[in-house]
Design a protein around this motif. Sequence first.
Motif, mmCIF file in Angstrom:
data_model
loop_
_atom_site.group_PDB
_atom_site.id
_atom_site.type_symbol
_atom_site.label_atom_id
_atom_site.label_comp_id
_atom_site.label_asym_id
_atom_site.label_seq_id
_atom_site.Cartn_x
_atom_site.Cartn_y
_atom_site.Cartn_z
ATOM 1 N N HIS A 1 -11.081 -1.786 -38.555
ATOM 2 C CA HIS A 1 -12.370 -2.348 -38.940
ATOM 3 C C HIS A 1 -12.368 -2.671 -40.426
ATOM 4 O O HIS A 1 -12.055 -1.803 -41.221
ATOM 5 C CB HIS A 1 -13.492 -1.337 -38.632
ATOM 6 N N ARG B 1 -11.094 -7.322 -35.617
ATOM 7 C CA ARG B 1 -11.687 -8.440 -34.864
ATOM 8 C C ARG B 1 -10.735 -9.626 -34.758
ATOM 9 O O ARG B 1 -10.878 -10.452 -33.863
ATOM 10 C CB ARG B 1 -12.980 -8.919 -35.526
ATOM 11 N N GLN C 1 -22.162 -7.412 -23.808
ATOM 12 C CA GLN C 1 -21.284 -7.050 -24.923
ATOM 13 C C GLN C 1 -21.294 -8.113 -26.022
ATOM 14 O O GLN C 1 -21.339 -7.798 -27.212
ATOM 15 C CB GLN C 1 -19.856 -6.841 -24.414
ATOM 16 N N HIS C 2 -21.257 -9.366 -25.607
ATOM 17 C CA HIS C 2 -21.254 -10.438 -26.596
ATOM 18 C C HIS C 2 -22.588 -10.511 -27.328
ATOM 19 O O HIS C 2 -22.628 -10.757 -28.528
ATOM 20 C CB HIS C 2 -20.927 -11.775 -25.935
ATOM 21 N N GLU C 3 -23.675 -10.279 -26.617
ATOM 22 C CA GLU C 3 -24.988 -10.311 -27.258
ATOM 23 C C GLU C 3 -25.129 -9.181 -28.271
ATOM 24 O O GLU C 3 -25.705 -9.364 -29.339
ATOM 25 C CB GLU C 3 -26.095 -10.245 -26.206
ATOM 26 N N GLU C 4 -24.578 -8.018 -27.925
ATOM 27 C CA GLU C 4 -24.615 -6.881 -28.849
ATOM 28 C C GLU C 4 -23.867 -7.206 -30.143
ATOM 29 O O GLU C 4 -24.359 -6.987 -31.239
ATOM 30 C CB GLU C 4 -23.980 -5.644 -28.204
ATOM 31 N N ARG C 5 -22.688 -7.731 -29.978
ATOM 32 C CA ARG C 5 -21.889 -8.086 -31.144
ATOM 33 C C ARG C 5 -22.553 -9.176 -31.971
ATOM 34 O O ARG C 5 -22.534 -9.142 -33.200
ATOM 35 C CB ARG C 5 -20.519 -8.581 -30.698
ATOM 36 N N LEU C 6 -23.151 -10.119 -31.261
ATOM 37 C CA LEU C 6 -23.828 -11.210 -31.947
ATOM 38 C C LEU C 6 -24.971 -10.674 -32.810
ATOM 39 O O LEU C 6 -25.109 -11.056 -33.980
ATOM 40 C CB LEU C 6 -24.358 -12.217 -30.913
ATOM 41 N N GLU D 1 -25.244 -7.720 -34.061
ATOM 42 C CA GLU D 1 -24.582 -7.005 -35.152
ATOM 43 C C GLU D 1 -24.171 -7.989 -36.259
ATOM 44 O O GLU D 1 -24.456 -7.781 -37.440
ATOM 45 C CB GLU D 1 -23.343 -6.346 -34.542
ATOM 46 N N TYR D 2 -23.522 -9.061 -35.861
ATOM 47 C CA TYR D 2 -23.064 -10.067 -36.820
ATOM 48 C C TYR D 2 -24.234 -10.763 -37.500
ATOM 49 O O TYR D 2 -24.171 -11.081 -38.681
ATOM 50 C CB TYR D 2 -22.197 -11.123 -36.115
ATOM 51 N N GLY E 1 -16.832 -15.171 -36.476
ATOM 52 C CA GLY E 1 -17.222 -14.242 -35.421
ATOM 53 C C GLY E 1 -18.571 -14.621 -34.835
ATOM 54 O O GLY E 1 -18.779 -14.565 -33.618
ATOM 55 N N GLU F 1 -19.074 -15.571 -30.921
ATOM 56 C CA GLU F 1 -19.895 -14.789 -29.991
ATOM 57 C C GLU F 1 -20.976 -15.655 -29.352
ATOM 58 O O GLU F 1 -21.294 -15.487 -28.175
ATOM 59 C CB GLU F 1 -20.510 -13.578 -30.700
#
Lengths: 187, 187
Positions: A32, A36, A126-131, A133-134, A162, A166
Amino acid sequence: MTATTSTLGFAILAVLARADSTGYEIAGRMRHPIGRFWTASYSQIHTDLQRLLAADLVEYATAPGPGPQDKKVYSITAKGLGALRDWVTQPPRPQPERDELVLKTYAAWLADPATLIEMFRTALRQHEERLAEYESAWVAVEERAPAFGTPGFGNMATLRCGLTYERHRAEWCRWMIDQLSRSLEPS
Amino acid sequence: MTATTSTLGFAILAVLARADSTGYEIAGRMRHPIGRFWTASYSQIHTDLQRLLAADLVEYATAPGPGPQDKKVYSITAKGLGALRDWVTQPPRPQPERDELVLKTYAAWLADPATLIEMFRTALRQHEERLAEYESAWVAVEERAPAFGTPGFGNMATLRCGLTYERHRAEWCRWMIDQLSRSLEPS
DNA sequence: TCGGGCATGTAATACGTTACATGATTCA
DNA sequence: TGAATCATGTAACGTATTACATGCCCGA
């Protein structure tokens, strides 16, 4: 006899260009935030670090560290910085793409649509969570507006990638779910 | 003692589920169209095919072929089809991401902006070319509107992914070029 | 006749992961 | 006391790439 540095070697140099670090610390950054877009285990980093050392691209200072052995704080040499700078602007050679979800999609016509919908819903989440976050990280980065020539520029630029990635993935997953739903209940 | 099939093994099964093929033909499909999301050389396919054979997931019929040896036309067995169906709906295990361009971007703050702009312009051009290719293929596929349960569905779904992916990449490259240009001529 | 496509296969090497082995310090 | 973090390093294994080796047929 030109010692070719591996891509991982440059990843390590990129870390050291930001701050002197022990092998362990480099491994941490590889998880990290670099994980990614590039991954490596400690073992691999350790091996590569020896090669960089042999090629005079990095050097180290010993410091008393926990455990039986001294810890080694690596830093990039002038030669290493030059090699890194050259590499950065070199066009990337075509890489093999490998994406298990898309491969499954290629064979999806054989499987049960309802189960597939579940799988894509999980992926979408999962993608929405990461999105999310970003996106919150993006707000913070935009305020600071890091200038080119500072490491912050690298952070912002990779984060931007990223972010759009996403978004694309989430969009595609939604499309898949929509298509599969239609196949379940025909008008 | 459960013989675990590799991801490549399933890629091969996915090809054979569409049409019986020789190893050479499978390698061809691995280049195109599968190459966009999974790659493998003939050597690798050959080795994996032996494993699939040992596990009774594929079988072959010999036919007189060019060269000194007979050619082997492989086909998927009932057992293989079952294994493929099960695998498709299994959630993909997290894969290591590796993207050289993004790694370079992480270290881009060290390099010359003008040269970087050139690099991203080249990348942008490539993505735009692919996007145009995918978009014209999309028009053709949309007309036919392949039903779920036919291989055409797999083609359409993977194409859709490629389409949104290339759009995302192109968008990001344009953003990068814009950012780098600003750092060249400050207001 | 020479290169390219079809078609098989092996071997050497490089790359990556996982497991192993050691051991101090810190915190619950 | 026992797990987590810091910190080094080696060894075994599995996966992937590249090079090698053979040889027919077809078209330029």
